[in-house]
Design a protein around this motif. Sequence first.
Motif, PDB file in Angstrom:
ATOM      1  N   MET A  17       0.199  -2.525   7.984  1.00 47.97           N
ATOM      2  CA  MET A  17      -0.240  -0.946   7.923  1.00 47.97           C
ATOM      3  C   MET A  17      -0.721  -0.493   9.373  1.00 47.97           C
ATOM      4  O   MET A  17      -0.547   0.401   9.736  1.00 47.97           O
ATOM      5  CB  MET A  17      -1.287  -0.692   6.794  1.00 47.97           C
ATOM      6  CG  MET A  17      -0.382  -0.836   5.403  1.00 47.97           C
ATOM      7  SD  MET A  17      -1.748  -0.933   4.342  1.00 47.97           S
ATOM      8  CE  MET A  17      -2.505   0.609   4.232  1.00 47.97           C
ATOM      9  N   PHE A  18      -1.455  -1.599  10.024  1.00 47.17           N
ATOM     10  CA  PHE A  18      -2.112  -1.038  11.025  1.00 47.17           C
ATOM     11  C   PHE A  18      -2.309  -1.571  12.482  1.00 47.17           C
ATOM     12  O   PHE A  18      -2.712  -1.093  13.233  1.00 47.17           O
ATOM     13  CB  PHE A  18      -3.882  -1.217  10.891  1.00 47.17           C
ATOM     14  CG  PHE A  18      -4.194  -0.030   9.520  1.00 47.17           C
ATOM     15  CD1 PHE A  18      -4.177   1.418   9.968  1.00 47.17           C
ATOM     16  CD2 PHE A  18      -4.530  -0.406   8.332  1.00 47.17           C
ATOM     17  CE1 PHE A  18      -4.572   2.361   8.949  1.00 47.17           C
ATOM     18  CE2 PHE A  18      -4.713   0.726   7.409  1.00 47.17           C
ATOM     19  CZ  PHE A  18      -4.753   1.886   7.644  1.00 47.17           C
ATOM     20  N   THR A  19      -1.699  -2.892  12.272  1.00 45.55           N
ATOM     21  CA  THR A  19      -1.691  -3.712  13.521  1.00 45.55           C
ATOM     22  C   THR A  19      -0.113  -3.958  14.215  1.00 45.55           C
ATOM     23  O   THR A  19       0.051  -3.888  15.258  1.00 45.55           O
ATOM     24  CB  THR A  19      -2.252  -4.998  13.372  1.00 45.55           C
ATOM     25  OG1 THR A  19      -3.752  -4.981  12.649  1.00 45.55           O
ATOM     26  CG2 THR A  19      -2.369  -6.051  14.495  1.00 45.55           C
TER      27      THR A  19
ATOM     28  N   THR B  59       2.589  -2.172  12.737  1.00 44.45           N
ATOM     29  CA  THR B  59       3.687  -1.007  12.773  1.00 44.45           C
ATOM     30  C   THR B  59       2.710   0.206  13.877  1.00 44.45           C
ATOM     31  O   THR B  59       1.788   0.343  13.747  1.00 44.45           O
ATOM     32  CB  THR B  59       3.471  -0.495  11.390  1.00 44.45           C
ATOM     33  OG1 THR B  59       4.044  -1.336  10.540  1.00 44.45           O
ATOM     34  CG2 THR B  59       4.588   0.967  11.281  1.00 44.45           C
TER      35      THR B  59
END
Lengths: 195, 195
Positions: free
Chosen positions: B111-113, B115
Amino acid sequence: MSIQERRERERAHRHRLIVKTARELAETEGWEAVTTRRLAERIEYSQPVLYSHFAGKDAIVTAVALEGFEELAGVLSRARASAATPAEALAAAARAYTDFADANPALYDAMFTLTTDLPFGRPDSPAPLKAAFGELLTVCASAAGDRDAETFTEVAWSALHGLVTLARGGRLRAGQRDQRLGLLVGQLLATPDRP
Amino acid sequence: MSIQERRERERAHRHRLIVKTARELAETEGWEAVTTRRLAERIEYSQPVLYSHFAGKDAIVTAVALEGFEELAGVLSRARASAATPAEALAAAARAYTDFADANPALYDAMFTLTTDLPFGRPDSPAPLKAAFGELLTVCASAAGDRDAETFTEVAWSALHGLVTLARGGRLRAGQRDQRLGLLVGQLLATPDRP
DNA sequence: TCTGTTGTCTAGCGCTGCTAGGATAGCGTC
DNA sequence: GACGCTATCCTAGCAGCGCTAGACAACAGA
Protein backbone atom coordinates in the motif's frame (compact mmCIF):
# COMPACT_ATOMS: atom_id res chain seq x y z
CA MET A 1 56.39 0.81 2.15
CA SER A 2 55.67 3.68 -0.19
CA ILE A 3 54.31 1.47 -2.92
CA GLN A 4 51.84 -0.23 -0.67
CA GLU A 5 50.82 3.11 0.71
CA ARG A 6 50.14 4.43 -2.76
CA ARG A 7 48.00 1.39 -3.51
CA GLU A 8 46.02 1.82 -0.35
CA ARG A 9 45.55 5.46 -1.21
CA GLU A 10 44.28 4.53 -4.66
CA ARG A 11 41.96 1.93 -3.21
CA ALA A 12 40.53 4.42 -0.76
CA HIS A 13 40.06 6.91 -3.54
CA ARG A 14 38.23 4.38 -5.68
CA HIS A 15 36.14 3.36 -2.70
CA ARG A 16 34.93 6.93 -2.31
CA LEU A 17 34.43 7.17 -6.06
CA ILE A 18 32.08 4.19 -6.03
CA VAL A 19 29.97 5.61 -3.21
CA LYS A 20 29.93 9.07 -4.75
CA THR A 21 28.98 7.75 -8.17
CA ALA A 22 26.25 5.50 -6.79
CA ARG A 23 24.78 8.43 -4.92
CA GLU A 24 24.90 10.73 -7.93
CA LEU A 25 23.37 8.14 -10.19
CA ALA A 26 20.61 7.46 -7.68
CA GLU A 27 19.90 11.14 -7.18
CA THR A 28 19.69 11.89 -10.89
CA GLU A 29 18.03 8.76 -12.23
CA GLY A 30 16.66 6.96 -9.18
CA TRP A 31 17.92 3.86 -7.41
CA GLU A 32 16.39 1.54 -10.00
CA ALA A 33 18.95 2.92 -12.43
CA VAL A 34 21.81 2.03 -10.11
CA THR A 35 22.88 -1.36 -11.41
CA THR A 36 26.29 -2.87 -10.93
CA ARG A 37 26.90 -2.70 -14.67
CA ARG A 38 26.05 0.96 -15.01
CA LEU A 39 27.95 1.80 -11.86
CA ALA A 40 31.01 -0.05 -13.12
CA GLU A 41 30.78 1.74 -16.44
CA ARG A 42 30.58 5.14 -14.73
CA ILE A 43 33.68 4.55 -12.62
CA GLU A 44 35.41 3.13 -15.70
CA TYR A 45 36.17 -0.23 -14.14
CA SER A 46 34.69 -3.66 -14.66
CA GLN A 47 31.93 -5.07 -12.46
CA PRO A 48 34.08 -7.37 -10.29
CA VAL A 49 36.02 -4.37 -9.02
CA LEU A 50 32.90 -3.32 -7.11
CA TYR A 51 32.98 -6.63 -5.30
CA SER A 52 36.57 -6.17 -4.23
CA HIS A 53 35.38 -3.09 -2.32
CA PHE A 54 31.92 -4.10 -1.17
CA ALA A 55 30.30 -7.41 -0.33
CA GLY A 56 27.46 -6.64 -2.72
CA LYS A 57 25.16 -3.99 -4.03
CA ASP A 58 23.41 -3.71 -0.68
CA ALA A 59 26.70 -2.80 0.95
CA ILE A 60 27.12 0.06 -1.52
CA VAL A 61 23.65 1.36 -0.70
CA THR A 62 24.50 1.06 2.98
CA ALA A 63 27.66 3.08 2.46
CA VAL A 64 25.62 5.82 0.78
CA ALA A 65 23.13 5.68 3.64
CA LEU A 66 25.90 6.12 6.19
CA GLU A 67 27.03 9.23 4.35
CA GLY A 68 23.46 10.43 4.65
CA PHE A 69 23.32 9.91 8.39
CA GLU A 70 26.55 11.81 8.77
CA GLU A 71 25.18 14.75 6.84
CA LEU A 72 21.84 14.60 8.62
CA ALA A 73 23.61 14.80 11.96
CA GLY A 74 25.42 17.92 10.78
CA VAL A 75 22.25 19.52 9.47
CA LEU A 76 20.43 18.89 12.75
CA SER A 77 23.36 20.09 14.78
CA ARG A 78 23.46 23.39 12.94
CA ALA A 79 19.70 23.81 13.29
CA ARG A 80 19.95 23.27 17.01
CA ALA A 81 22.81 25.71 17.35
CA SER A 82 20.88 28.42 15.53
CA ALA A 83 17.97 28.36 17.96
CA ALA A 84 17.63 30.24 21.23
CA THR A 85 14.95 28.25 23.01
CA PRO A 86 14.11 24.54 23.15
CA ALA A 87 10.88 25.22 21.27
CA GLU A 88 12.71 27.09 18.55
CA ALA A 89 15.25 24.33 18.38
CA LEU A 90 12.57 21.72 17.84
CA ALA A 91 10.94 23.78 15.11
CA ALA A 92 14.29 24.42 13.44
CA ALA A 93 15.26 20.76 13.62
CA ALA A 94 11.92 19.69 12.16
CA ARG A 95 12.34 22.05 9.26
CA ALA A 96 15.95 21.03 8.76
CA TYR A 97 14.95 17.37 8.74
CA THR A 98 12.26 17.75 6.08
CA ASP A 99 14.41 20.10 4.04
CA PHE A 100 17.19 17.55 4.10
CA ALA A 101 14.86 14.78 2.96
CA ASP A 102 13.36 16.90 0.21
CA ALA A 103 16.74 18.02 -1.05
CA ASN A 104 18.18 14.48 -1.13
CA PRO A 105 15.30 12.10 -1.90
CA ALA A 106 17.45 9.23 -3.11
CA LEU A 107 19.80 9.59 -0.18
CA TYR A 108 16.84 9.55 2.19
CA ASP A 109 15.52 6.41 0.52
CA ALA A 110 18.89 4.74 0.99
CA MET A 111 18.81 5.64 4.67
CA PHE A 112 15.28 4.55 5.47
CA THR A 113 13.64 2.58 2.70
CA LEU A 114 16.34 0.53 1.00
CA THR A 115 18.70 -0.21 3.85
CA THR A 116 17.38 -2.69 6.35
CA ASP A 117 20.54 -4.07 7.88
CA LEU A 118 21.82 -1.00 9.69
CA PRO A 119 21.50 -1.70 13.41
CA PHE A 120 19.75 1.17 15.17
CA GLY A 121 19.98 2.16 18.79
CA ARG A 122 22.45 -0.55 19.65
CA PRO A 123 25.93 -0.41 21.13
CA ASP A 124 27.39 -1.64 17.86
CA SER A 125 25.55 0.93 15.75
CA PRO A 126 27.79 2.82 13.33
CA ALA A 127 28.87 6.21 14.63
CA PRO A 128 26.92 8.28 12.06
CA LEU A 129 23.67 6.63 13.15
CA LYS A 130 24.40 7.32 16.76
CA ALA A 131 25.29 10.91 15.93
CA ALA A 132 22.12 11.54 13.94
CA PHE A 133 19.82 9.99 16.49
CA GLY A 134 21.80 11.68 19.25
CA GLU A 135 21.11 15.06 17.71
CA LEU A 136 17.42 14.27 17.49
CA LEU A 137 17.42 13.06 21.07
CA THR A 138 19.17 16.18 22.31
CA VAL A 139 16.82 18.59 20.62
CA CYS A 140 13.75 16.58 21.62
CA ALA A 141 14.84 15.98 25.19
CA SER A 142 15.09 19.68 25.94
CA ALA A 143 11.56 20.15 24.58
CA ALA A 144 10.09 17.04 26.16
CA GLY A 145 9.29 18.55 29.52
CA ASP A 146 8.07 15.84 31.84
CA ARG A 147 7.44 13.38 29.03
CA ASP A 148 9.85 10.50 28.54
CA ALA A 149 12.59 11.95 26.37
CA GLU A 150 13.31 8.85 24.34
CA THR A 151 9.66 8.07 23.64
CA PHE A 152 9.06 11.69 22.75
CA THR A 153 12.00 11.59 20.36
CA GLU A 154 10.78 8.44 18.68
CA VAL A 155 7.32 9.92 18.19
CA ALA A 156 8.64 13.21 16.83
CA TRP A 157 11.03 11.42 14.53
CA SER A 158 8.30 9.07 13.29
CA ALA A 159 6.01 11.99 12.55
CA LEU A 160 8.69 13.72 10.54
CA HIS A 161 9.55 10.52 8.73
CA GLY A 162 5.89 9.95 7.94
CA LEU A 163 5.46 13.46 6.60
CA VAL A 164 8.46 13.03 4.37
CA THR A 165 7.57 9.63 2.95
CA LEU A 166 3.88 10.26 2.43
CA ALA A 167 4.53 13.61 0.82
CA ARG A 168 7.05 11.94 -1.48
CA GLY A 169 4.50 9.56 -2.96
CA GLY A 170 2.03 12.35 -3.62
CA ARG A 171 -0.06 11.12 -0.71
CA LEU A 172 -0.30 14.55 0.89
CA ARG A 173 -1.52 17.80 -0.62
CA ALA A 174 1.27 19.64 -2.33
CA GLY A 175 1.91 23.14 -1.14
CA GLN A 176 0.67 22.47 2.39
CA ARG A 177 4.06 21.41 3.66
CA ASP A 178 4.60 24.37 5.97
CA GLN A 179 1.11 24.14 7.42
CA ARG A 180 1.65 20.47 8.28
CA LEU A 181 5.04 21.15 9.80
CA GLY A 182 3.69 24.05 11.83
CA LEU A 183 0.78 22.03 13.12
CA LEU A 184 3.01 19.10 14.02
CA VAL A 185 5.51 21.21 15.93
CA GLY A 186 2.66 22.98 17.70
CA GLN A 187 1.18 19.68 18.82
CA LEU A 188 4.53 18.33 19.95
CA LEU A 189 5.14 21.43 22.04
CA ALA A 190 1.65 21.44 23.53
CA THR A 191 1.04 20.22 27.05
CA PRO A 192 -1.30 17.24 27.03
CA ASP A 193 -4.31 17.30 29.34
CA ARG A 194 -3.88 15.16 32.41
CA PRO A 195 -6.58 12.55 32.14
CA MET B 1 -24.65 -16.16 -23.85
CA SER B 2 -24.14 -18.72 -21.13
CA ILE B 3 -20.80 -19.83 -22.48
CA GLN B 4 -19.35 -16.37 -22.53
CA GLU B 5 -20.73 -15.78 -19.08
CA ARG B 6 -19.04 -18.88 -17.78
CA ARG B 7 -15.78 -17.76 -19.31
CA GLU B 8 -16.05 -14.35 -17.76
CA ARG B 9 -16.82 -15.99 -14.46
CA GLU B 10 -13.74 -18.16 -14.77
CA ARG B 11 -11.64 -15.17 -15.70
CA ALA B 12 -12.88 -13.22 -12.70
CA HIS B 13 -12.16 -16.18 -10.46
CA ARG B 14 -8.65 -16.51 -11.77
CA HIS B 15 -8.15 -12.78 -11.38
CA ARG B 16 -8.99 -13.03 -7.71
CA LEU B 17 -6.84 -16.13 -7.41
CA ILE B 18 -3.81 -14.25 -8.71
CA VAL B 19 -4.28 -11.38 -6.26
CA LYS B 20 -4.95 -13.72 -3.37
CA THR B 21 -1.94 -15.88 -4.16
CA ALA B 22 0.36 -12.89 -4.58
CA ARG B 23 -0.75 -11.55 -1.22
CA GLU B 24 -0.31 -14.89 0.54
CA LEU B 25 3.11 -15.41 -0.99
CA ALA B 26 4.18 -11.91 -0.01
CA GLU B 27 2.88 -12.29 3.53
CA THR B 28 4.58 -15.62 4.10
CA GLU B 29 7.87 -15.14 2.24
CA GLY B 30 8.11 -11.41 1.56
CA TRP B 31 7.61 -9.46 -1.63
CA GLU B 32 11.07 -10.35 -2.91
CA ALA B 33 9.79 -13.93 -3.21
CA VAL B 34 6.86 -12.86 -5.36
CA THR B 35 8.21 -13.41 -8.86
CA THR B 36 6.06 -13.96 -11.91
CA ARG B 37 7.40 -17.49 -12.25
CA ARG B 38 6.64 -18.51 -8.70
CA LEU B 39 3.28 -16.82 -8.83
CA ALA B 40 2.42 -18.61 -12.07
CA GLU B 41 3.50 -21.92 -10.58
CA ARG B 42 1.31 -21.37 -7.51
CA ILE B 43 -1.81 -20.66 -9.52
CA GLU B 44 -0.93 -23.58 -11.79
CA TYR B 45 -0.84 -21.56 -14.98
CA SER B 46 1.99 -20.37 -17.15
CA GLN B 47 3.55 -16.94 -16.80
CA PRO B 48 1.85 -15.26 -19.78
CA VAL B 49 -1.55 -15.84 -18.19
CA LEU B 50 -0.63 -13.25 -15.59
CA TYR B 51 -0.17 -10.72 -18.35
CA SER B 52 -3.60 -11.40 -19.78
CA HIS B 53 -5.01 -10.20 -16.46
CA PHE B 54 -2.54 -7.49 -15.44
CA ALA B 55 -0.35 -5.11 -17.36
CA GLY B 56 2.65 -6.24 -15.36
CA LYS B 57 3.89 -7.20 -11.94
CA ASP B 58 3.34 -3.69 -10.63
CA ALA B 59 -0.33 -3.92 -11.50
CA ILE B 60 -0.61 -7.08 -9.40
CA VAL B 61 0.99 -5.33 -6.45
CA THR B 62 -1.39 -2.43 -6.96
CA ALA B 63 -4.35 -4.80 -6.91
CA VAL B 64 -3.15 -6.22 -3.61
CA ALA B 65 -2.70 -2.69 -2.28
CA LEU B 66 -6.27 -1.79 -3.23
CA GLU B 67 -7.50 -4.77 -1.26
CA GLY B 68 -5.52 -3.42 1.65
CA PHE B 69 -7.10 0.01 1.47
CA GLU B 70 -10.51 -1.58 1.42
CA GLU B 71 -9.75 -3.56 4.56
CA LEU B 72 -8.12 -0.60 6.26
CA ALA B 73 -11.25 1.46 5.66
CA GLY B 74 -13.31 -1.25 7.33
CA VAL B 75 -10.96 -1.54 10.28
CA LEU B 76 -11.00 2.21 10.85
CA SER B 77 -14.75 2.37 10.46
CA ARG B 78 -15.26 -0.26 13.13
CA ALA B 79 -12.82 1.48 15.45
CA ARG B 80 -14.71 4.74 15.06
CA ALA B 81 -18.05 3.07 15.68
CA SER B 82 -16.80 1.49 18.89
CA ALA B 83 -15.85 4.81 20.48
CA ALA B 84 -18.07 7.15 22.43
CA THR B 85 -16.14 10.41 22.21
CA PRO B 86 -14.02 12.03 19.49
CA ALA B 87 -10.95 11.58 21.66
CA GLU B 88 -11.68 7.90 22.17
CA ALA B 89 -12.34 7.53 18.47
CA LEU B 90 -8.96 8.99 17.61
CA ALA B 91 -7.22 6.72 20.08
CA ALA B 92 -9.10 3.69 18.80
CA ALA B 93 -8.38 4.55 15.18
CA ALA B 94 -4.69 5.03 15.92
CA ARG B 95 -4.52 1.66 17.59
CA ALA B 96 -6.52 0.01 14.81
CA TYR B 97 -4.21 1.53 12.21
CA THR B 98 -1.01 0.28 13.79
CA ASP B 99 -2.55 -3.09 14.58
CA PHE B 100 -3.57 -3.44 10.96
CA ALA B 101 -0.08 -2.58 9.75
CA ASP B 102 1.55 -4.97 12.21
CA ALA B 103 -0.79 -7.80 11.34
CA ASN B 104 -0.31 -7.40 7.57
CA PRO B 105 3.21 -6.14 7.00
CA ALA B 106 3.46 -7.19 3.37
CA LEU B 107 0.06 -5.77 2.61
CA TYR B 108 1.07 -2.50 4.23
CA ASP B 109 4.25 -2.43 2.16
CA ALA B 110 2.22 -2.91 -1.00
CA MET B 111 0.00 0.00 0.00
CA PHE B 112 2.69 2.49 0.94
CA THR B 113 6.17 1.39 0.00
CA LEU B 114 5.91 -0.57 -3.23
CA THR B 115 3.00 1.10 -4.98
CA THR B 116 3.75 4.56 -6.24
CA ASP B 117 1.21 4.99 -9.01
CA LEU B 118 -2.00 5.06 -6.98
CA PRO B 119 -3.37 8.60 -7.24
CA PHE B 120 -4.24 9.97 -3.79
CA GLY B 121 -6.69 12.68 -2.93
CA ARG B 122 -7.80 13.21 -6.47
CA PRO B 123 -11.22 12.95 -8.09
CA ASP B 124 -10.08 9.92 -10.06
CA SER B 125 -8.72 8.12 -7.02
CA PRO B 126 -9.94 4.54 -6.66
CA ALA B 127 -12.87 4.15 -4.28
CA PRO B 128 -10.96 2.14 -1.62
CA LEU B 129 -8.40 4.93 -1.29
CA LYS B 130 -11.13 7.51 -0.90
CA ALA B 131 -12.88 5.32 1.64
CA ALA B 132 -9.76 4.75 3.75
CA PHE B 133 -8.70 8.36 3.76
CA GLY B 134 -12.33 9.40 4.31
CA GLU B 135 -12.45 7.32 7.48
CA LEU B 136 -9.26 8.92 8.72
CA LEU B 137 -10.58 12.34 7.85
CA THR B 138 -13.86 11.73 9.68
CA VAL B 139 -12.25 10.54 12.86
CA CYS B 140 -9.63 13.27 12.80
CA ALA B 141 -12.04 16.07 11.90
CA SER B 142 -14.15 15.47 14.98
CA ALA B 143 -11.02 15.64 17.14
CA ALA B 144 -9.43 18.55 15.31
CA GLY B 145 -11.22 21.32 17.19
CA ASP B 146 -10.35 24.65 15.61
CA ARG B 147 -7.40 23.25 13.71
CA ASP B 148 -7.72 22.68 9.98
CA ALA B 149 -9.26 19.23 9.69
CA GLU B 150 -7.44 18.14 6.56
CA THR B 151 -4.04 19.32 7.74
CA PHE B 152 -4.65 17.71 11.11
CA THR B 153 -5.57 14.46 9.38
CA GLU B 154 -2.45 14.50 7.23
CA VAL B 155 -0.25 15.08 10.27
CA ALA B 156 -1.93 12.35 12.31
CA TRP B 157 -1.76 9.93 9.44
CA SER B 158 1.91 10.74 8.79
CA ALA B 159 2.77 10.18 12.43
CA LEU B 160 1.07 6.79 12.43
CA HIS B 161 2.72 5.86 9.16
CA GLY B 162 6.08 6.91 10.51
CA LEU B 163 5.63 4.88 13.68
CA VAL B 164 4.74 1.83 11.64
CA THR B 165 7.56 2.04 9.13
CA LEU B 166 10.32 2.96 11.55
CA ALA B 167 9.25 0.27 14.00
CA ARG B 168 9.26 -2.23 11.16
CA GLY B 169 12.92 -1.69 10.35
CA GLY B 170 13.95 -2.07 13.97
CA ARG B 171 14.52 1.66 14.16
CA LEU B 172 12.43 2.10 17.30
CA ARG B 173 12.76 0.32 20.63
CA ALA B 174 10.80 -2.87 20.65
CA GLY B 175 8.23 -3.19 23.40
CA GLN B 176 7.60 0.56 23.62
CA ARG B 177 4.85 0.52 21.05
CA ASP B 178 2.02 1.36 23.40
CA GLN B 179 3.95 4.16 25.08
CA ARG B 180 4.65 5.77 21.72
CA LEU B 181 1.06 5.45 20.61
CA GLY B 182 -0.21 6.86 23.89
CA LEU B 183 2.14 9.79 23.75
CA LEU B 184 1.25 10.52 20.12
CA VAL B 185 -2.49 10.46 20.73
CA GLY B 186 -2.04 12.63 23.81
CA GLN B 187 -0.11 15.20 21.81
CA LEU B 188 -2.62 15.18 18.98
CA LEU B 189 -5.47 15.77 21.43
CA ALA B 190 -3.63 18.51 23.30
CA THR B 191 -4.48 22.14 22.76
CA PRO B 192 -1.47 24.02 21.43
CA ASP B 193 -0.42 27.21 23.13
CA ARG B 194 -1.43 30.30 21.24
CA PRO B 195 1.83 31.99 20.35
C1' DT C 1 65.86 -12.14 -16.22
C1' DC C 2 62.85 -15.10 -13.91
C1' DT C 3 59.18 -16.10 -10.44
C1' DG C 4 55.30 -15.33 -7.50
C1' DT C 5 51.86 -12.31 -6.14
C1' DT C 6 48.47 -8.95 -6.82
C1' DG C 7 44.95 -6.92 -9.33
C1' DT C 8 41.78 -6.66 -13.23
C1' DC C 9 38.96 -8.35 -16.94
C1' DT C 10 36.24 -11.56 -19.87
C1' DA C 11 32.80 -14.71 -19.89
C1' DG C 12 29.13 -16.93 -17.91
C1' DC C 13 25.61 -18.69 -14.24
C1' DG C 14 20.99 -18.51 -12.56
C1' DC C 15 17.70 -15.42 -11.90
C1' DT C 16 14.33 -11.47 -13.12
C1' DG C 17 10.09 -9.23 -15.87
C1' DC C 18 8.15 -9.69 -20.08
C1' DT C 19 6.70 -11.30 -25.02
C1' DA C 20 6.44 -13.49 -29.74
C1' DG C 21 4.72 -17.31 -32.08
C1' DG C 22 3.05 -21.92 -32.32
C1' DA C 23 -0.07 -25.51 -30.53
C1' DT C 24 -4.58 -26.74 -28.84
C1' DA C 25 -9.16 -27.00 -27.28
C1' DG C 26 -13.81 -26.02 -27.89
C1' DC C 27 -17.15 -23.22 -30.02
C1' DG C 28 -20.64 -22.28 -34.06
C1' DT C 29 -21.85 -23.88 -38.62
C1' DC C 30 -22.85 -26.96 -42.26
C1' DG D 1 -21.26 -35.92 -36.93
C1' DA D 2 -17.39 -33.45 -39.20
C1' DC D 3 -15.28 -29.07 -40.25
C1' DG D 4 -13.15 -24.47 -39.75
C1' DC D 5 -12.52 -20.55 -36.79
C1' DT D 6 -11.48 -18.17 -32.72
C1' DA D 7 -10.00 -17.66 -28.31
C1' DT D 8 -6.91 -19.40 -25.02
C1' DC D 9 -2.74 -21.12 -23.27
C1' DC D 10 2.08 -22.73 -23.29
C1' DT D 11 6.93 -23.25 -24.87
C1' DA D 12 10.85 -20.86 -25.76
C1' DG D 13 13.46 -16.96 -25.68
C1' DC D 14 15.07 -11.84 -25.01
C1' DA D 15 17.51 -8.41 -22.47
C1' DG D 16 18.98 -7.20 -18.18
C1' DC D 17 19.89 -8.19 -13.20
C1' DG D 18 23.47 -9.46 -9.09
C1' DC D 19 27.29 -12.02 -8.67
C1' DT D 20 31.58 -15.12 -9.54
C1' DA D 21 35.13 -18.42 -11.54
C1' DG D 22 39.08 -18.56 -14.03
C1' DA D 23 42.20 -16.48 -17.47
C1' DC D 24 45.39 -12.94 -18.00
C1' DA D 25 48.43 -9.00 -17.37
C1' DA D 26 51.27 -5.98 -14.53
C1' DC D 27 54.61 -5.57 -11.25
C1' DA D 28 57.70 -6.36 -6.85
C1' DG D 29 61.48 -9.06 -5.24
C1' DA D 30 65.23 -12.57 -5.98
